[in-house]
Design an enzyme around this catalytic site. Structure first.
Site, short mmCIF file in Angstrom:
data_model
loop_
_atom_site.label_atom_id
_atom_site.label_comp_id
_atom_site.label_asym_id
_atom_site.label_seq_id
_atom_site.Cartn_x
_atom_site.Cartn_y
_atom_site.Cartn_z
N GLY A 160 26.98 30.55 35.98
CA GLY A 160 26.28 31.00 34.76
C GLY A 160 26.29 32.48 34.58
N THR A 161 25.97 32.87 33.63
CA THR A 161 26.14 34.26 33.16
C THR A 161 25.46 35.29 34.29
OG1 THR A 161 25.40 33.51 31.02
CG2 THR A 161 25.44 35.85 31.24
N PHE A 162 24.61 34.73 34.82
CA PHE A 162 23.82 35.80 36.00
C PHE A 162 24.28 35.49 37.21
CE2 PHE A 162 20.50 35.40 32.46
CZ PHE A 162 20.98 36.38 31.57
N VAL A 165 26.14 29.24 42.10
CA VAL A 165 25.52 28.68 43.43
C VAL A 165 26.88 28.21 44.06
CG1 VAL A 165 24.12 26.85 44.08
CG2 VAL A 165 23.62 28.07 41.97
N ASP A 275 13.44 22.16 34.29
CA ASP A 275 14.64 21.90 34.14
C ASP A 275 14.60 20.34 34.83
OD1 ASP A 275 17.24 22.32 33.33
OD2 ASP A 275 17.70 23.50 35.07
#
Length: 481
Positions: A160-162, A165, A275
């Site tokens: 993801g952007t940040f 995993v 989520d």
């Protein structure tokens, strides 16, 4: 205790998190960090109705930007191990500056109060907040500093952007973990300390049989690393895809374990999971549920030419999330409704490849059931998939207790669920915690080095001067994972 007061109020334009339109909202900022938004200006501030938007500015980071509109500001905070952002814009730079200063002032005050409380609580233990925090959560300090060199990097599980995993294998034990790596620069502003890592504490303190445990957390010169359990009984998604449908008894078993975990998060930790979806549910080696926190999806939503770029699966989004209204704990019960519908009906309750049409279905379409579904199951799913969170099963003040008392779960002894006394309906055919038969062969066959750890990435080579923003971040769970 200081009385909670309204520190600032006024109109802001808030950008939708999923449907990225700007909506005018009248916001009130309170001295306890509560930041609430309404469609209309409230008439009586002493008798406020339920807000459309409700979040906290505690430990937040503030950023200014001129895109996608001039005079935009972003409030960013870490929820669990996931970075979430809220985007606002106002009419002038002066107005933006005013909001930012007041929000920062409230956040700083809260941080100061928390530090004072930690000092009082910690007694003889170190008086700085982070040190006391480590004392609380770790029965024994790590015997050695954990580094990136202690793992083999097998497979990218998410990006993801940040951050990302990665499925890793601990060299010393042969055990598998999911390592979530967040880039520091997105959590720490240029010259500003981000008041984050509350969620590090939530994870460290979380002890629940059906939640993924945090095994280690440590940092390198430019990253924060969370090493979490990776259950090796396979994803529930994998098992359901193979069998197409679960019996109501099997769905009841998994549903009960999920309810138990969410009840713990809501009531003990005051955390909304947000989520819940099939891909975030795994089985351990005995066949019990493990809810994971490996997702980077909420972080992966990009701003671009199209205003509707998604990461992941919008099929699970609750109506109130799409409408950008307040989503409290009831959002998790919608998620439970979707995953239990999938288990018992073999398909999603709402689906269309076109996102616009899908959103319309989620917001407007009545739920339909296969004829084979028994009345208790229909009643449960209808209750969980109510469009209005206030009418939803679990949406009242009793939260999870409402669901526990539903006739679908009649006969379930909830303490037995928590103590794992119920026999799982399916036991994965694994022989140990290092058995990889439910892992994709593509990544068990060979080792892939995702990021070759270099000396700079080695925790031991990084002195405290170079990482002043995250003191005492390292953590090691005592005993076995």
């Amino acid at each position: 205790m200081n009385e909670v007061a309204i520190v600032k109020e006024g109109w802001l334009h808030k950008r939708g998190e999923y449907i990225k339109t700007w909506r005018p909202r009248y916001f009130l900022l309170k001295s306890d960090g509560t930041f609430i938004g309404y469609k209309e200006r409230p008439q009586d501030v002493d008798q406020l109705e339920t807000p459309l938007n409700n979040f906290s500015v505690a430990k937040c980071q503030l950023m200014k930007t001129e895109r996608p509109k001039p005079n935009t500001f972003i409030i960013r905070c870490l929820q669990w191990t996931t970075v979430i952002e809220r985007t606002f814009h106002v009419d002038s730079p002066e107005e933006r500056e005013e909001w930012i200063q007041v929000i920062q002032h409230v956040a700083d005050n809260l941080k100061k109060q928390e530090e004072e409380m930690m000092e009082v609580r910690s007694g003889d233990s170190p008086s700085d907040n982070s040190g006391a925090e480590e004392m609380e959560v770790s029965h024994s300090k790590p015997k050695h500093k954990v580094t990136m060199n202690e793992f083999e990097y097998l497979k990218l599980l998410g990006k993801g952007t940040f951050g990302k995993v990665i499925l890793v294998k601990e060299k010393a034990t042969g055990r598998y973990y999911a390592m979530k790596i967040l880039k520091k620069e997105v959590i720490v502003a240029k010259d500003e300390v981000a008041h984050t890592l509350t969620e590090n504490r939530v994870l460290q303190n979380s002890r629940h049989p059906f939640l993924t445990a945090l095994k280690y957390s440590f940092q390198t010169h430019d990253r924060l690393c969370f090493v979490m359990e990776y259950a090796n009984g396979g994803e529930l998604f994998f098992h359901l895809s193979r069998e197409r449908i679960f019996s109501e008894d099997r769905a009841r078993f998994y549903g009960a374990e999920i309810v138990s975990a969410l009840d713990y998060l809501h009531s003990e930790k005051n955390v909304v999971y947000r989520d819940l979806k099939l891909e975030n549910l795994m089985l351990d080696k005995d066949g019990h549920i493990k809810i994971t926190d490996f997702g980077l999806c909420k972080e992966g939503i990009k701003d671009g030419a199209t205003m509707k770029t998604f990461c992941g699966t919008p099929e699970y989004l609750a109506p109130e999330v799409l409408e950008d209204n307040d989503y409290g704990r009831a959002v998790d019960w919608w998620g439970l409704g979707v995953v239990m519908y999938e288990m018992m009906c073999g398909r999603l309750p709402f689906y269309n490849q076109d996102h616009e049409k899908l959103f319309e279905l989620i917001l407007m379409e009545e739920i339909r059931f296969p004829r084979t579904l028994l009345p208790e199951a229909k009643s449960l799913l209808s209750g969980l998939l109510k469009k209005d969170p206030k009418q939803r099963l679990g949406g009242g003040p009793d939260d999870a207790k409402e669901i526990m008392q539903h006739k679908f779960f009649a006969g379930i002894v909830w303490q037995d669920v928590y103590e794992k006394k119920l026999v799982p309906p399916f036991k994965p055919q694994v022989t140990s915690e290092t058995d990889t038969r439910y892992f994709d062969e593509e990544f068990t066959a060979q080792m892939i080095t995702i990021t070759p750890p270099d000396q700079d990435d080695n925790f031991e080579f990084v002195d405290n001067e170079r990482r002043p923003h995250f003191p005492q971040f390292s953590y090691s769970a005592s005993g076995n994972a």
